[in-house]
Design a protein around this motif. Structure first.
Motif, short mmCIF file in Angstrom:
data_model
loop_
_atom_site.label_atom_id
_atom_site.label_comp_id
_atom_site.label_asym_id
_atom_site.label_seq_id
_atom_site.Cartn_x
_atom_site.Cartn_y
_atom_site.Cartn_z
N PHE A 101 2.67 -7.06 8.07
CA PHE A 101 3.86 -7.03 8.41
C PHE A 101 4.24 -7.70 9.77
CE2 PHE A 101 3.45 -3.53 5.31
CZ PHE A 101 4.39 -3.90 4.45
N SER A 131 7.67 -9.57 7.38
CA SER A 131 8.14 -9.23 8.78
C SER A 131 9.59 -8.94 8.63
CB SER A 131 7.87 -10.27 9.59
OG SER A 131 6.55 -10.32 9.85
N LYS A 135 10.02 -5.86 6.80
CA LYS A 135 10.06 -4.48 7.64
C LYS A 135 11.17 -4.16 8.68
CE LYS A 135 6.53 -2.88 10.88
NZ LYS A 135 7.26 -2.59 12.29
N GLU A 163 13.45 -1.01 8.30
CA GLU A 163 13.51 -0.09 9.65
C GLU A 163 14.80 0.00 10.23
OE1 GLU A 163 10.40 -1.32 12.13
OE2 GLU A 163 8.85 -0.35 11.02
N THR A 210 10.82 3.04 5.48
CA THR A 210 9.35 2.75 6.01
C THR A 210 8.93 1.53 4.85
OG1 THR A 210 8.58 4.53 4.85
CG2 THR A 210 8.80 4.82 7.02
N VAL A 211 7.84 0.91 5.44
CA VAL A 211 7.32 -0.14 4.29
C VAL A 211 5.76 0.01 4.54
CG1 VAL A 211 9.07 -1.88 4.37
CG2 VAL A 211 7.10 -1.73 6.29
N GLN A 212 4.82 0.10 3.35
CA GLN A 212 3.51 0.26 3.38
C GLN A 212 3.01 -0.73 2.24
OE1 GLN A 212 2.73 4.38 2.07
NE2 GLN A 212 0.37 3.98 2.01
N VAL A 242 8.38 0.64 -0.51
CA VAL A 242 9.79 0.60 0.53
C VAL A 242 10.40 1.91 0.29
CG1 VAL A 242 12.08 -0.26 0.94
CG2 VAL A 242 10.16 -2.02 0.75
#
Length: 265
Positions: free
Chosen positions: A209, A230, A233, A237, A242-244, A258
């Motif tokens: 990210f 990016s 993210k 946010e 949150t992102v993972q 997400v």
């Protein structure tokens, strides 16, 4: 004398006894370090942006210089123009992503949109990329609850989903599969996009990210500016989500999560 011995822009904190002045100095030093870190990131961002724009521009100039050295056949001119067009499209895509990211990061205030049907929005975005998936013989399997709602602007959700789908389509080979799922858990809507593509080193999951970051495998397999995740993210946010990213390893596919809070306090 003691002040002069300190590193530039840093206040002394050792006064022999801890008091309000010590707390103030430590607070100031922490703020200064955060500002320095932010400036370093911005300088690196500008340098990376310049490099990523300079690369296609150099390729365009080189292609034109070679083509203009002597008369060419009609076929050779067409091939040169096609190459220039590809580099131009890459540059245009990069500039578009830069502008999008800049707009997101320049927003002020806390967004307070009404809840929207996440399921319906994602279903629409999948339809928009279906032809692209069909062209690579990639199947998109779609599952999820029909009651998933979260407070997010529809255009922002479109940005998130479009970039996740684009990422999956770029790095999934012909005949592969993409799975999209929407669910609800722990007071949040969870969007999951999995693919059978190139995957990545699990140790690099956090860097995916970062702005302009692309793994070596990604650089070799597909074009891209390195800003799509990016943007995901930055948007998520902004809504306190949150992102993972997860992957078993190279060539073993990847999954992106997400989480969007359903209730924001």
């Amino acid at each position: 004398r003691e002040m002069q011995d300190q590193p530039t822009g840093k206040l002394p904190t050792d006064f022999g006894v801890a008091d309000e002045l010590t707390d103030l100095a430590e607070t100031f030093n922490g703020l200064t370090e955060r500002l320095r870190s932010s400036l370093r990131r911005e300088r690196r961002f500008r340098a990376d942006a310049a490099h990523n724009m300079f690369t296609p521009l150099t390729a365009i100039q080189s292609e034109l210089d070679v083509t203009l050295r002597k008369p060419r056949s009609k076929t050779e001119y067409r091939e040169a123009l096609h190459a220039v067009r590809q580099h131009t499209e890459r540059l245009s895509s990069l500039l578009g992503e830069l502008m999008t990211l800049s707009r997101i990061e320049a927003r002020e205030g806390r967004p307070t949109p009404s809840p929207i049907d996440v399921h319906a929005c994602i279903r629409d975005r999948i339809r928009r990329v279906q032809d692209r998936a069909d062209a690579k013989d990639i199947s998109i399997d779609w599952t999820g609850t029909t009651t998933a709602e979260a407070p997010i602007d529809p255009e922002d959700l479109d940005l998130v989903v479009d970039h996740l789908l684009d990422n999956a389509l770029k790095y999934t080979p012909e005949g592969g599969t993409i799975q999209v799922d929407v669910g609800q858990t722990d007071g949040a809507v969870v969007v999951r996009v999995s693919d059978s593509g190139m995957g990545f080193d699990p140790e690099k999951s956090g860097r995916l990210f970062d702005r302009f970051y692309r793994s070596n495998d990604a650089e070799q397999s597909a074009d891209g500016g390195g800003l799509g995740l990016s943007i995901v993210k930055a948007v998520v946010e902004r809504y306190e989500g949150t992102v993972q990213a997860e992957s078993p390893g190279s060539s073993q596919g990847s999954t992106f999560y997400v989480r969007l809070p359903r209730d924001r306090k």
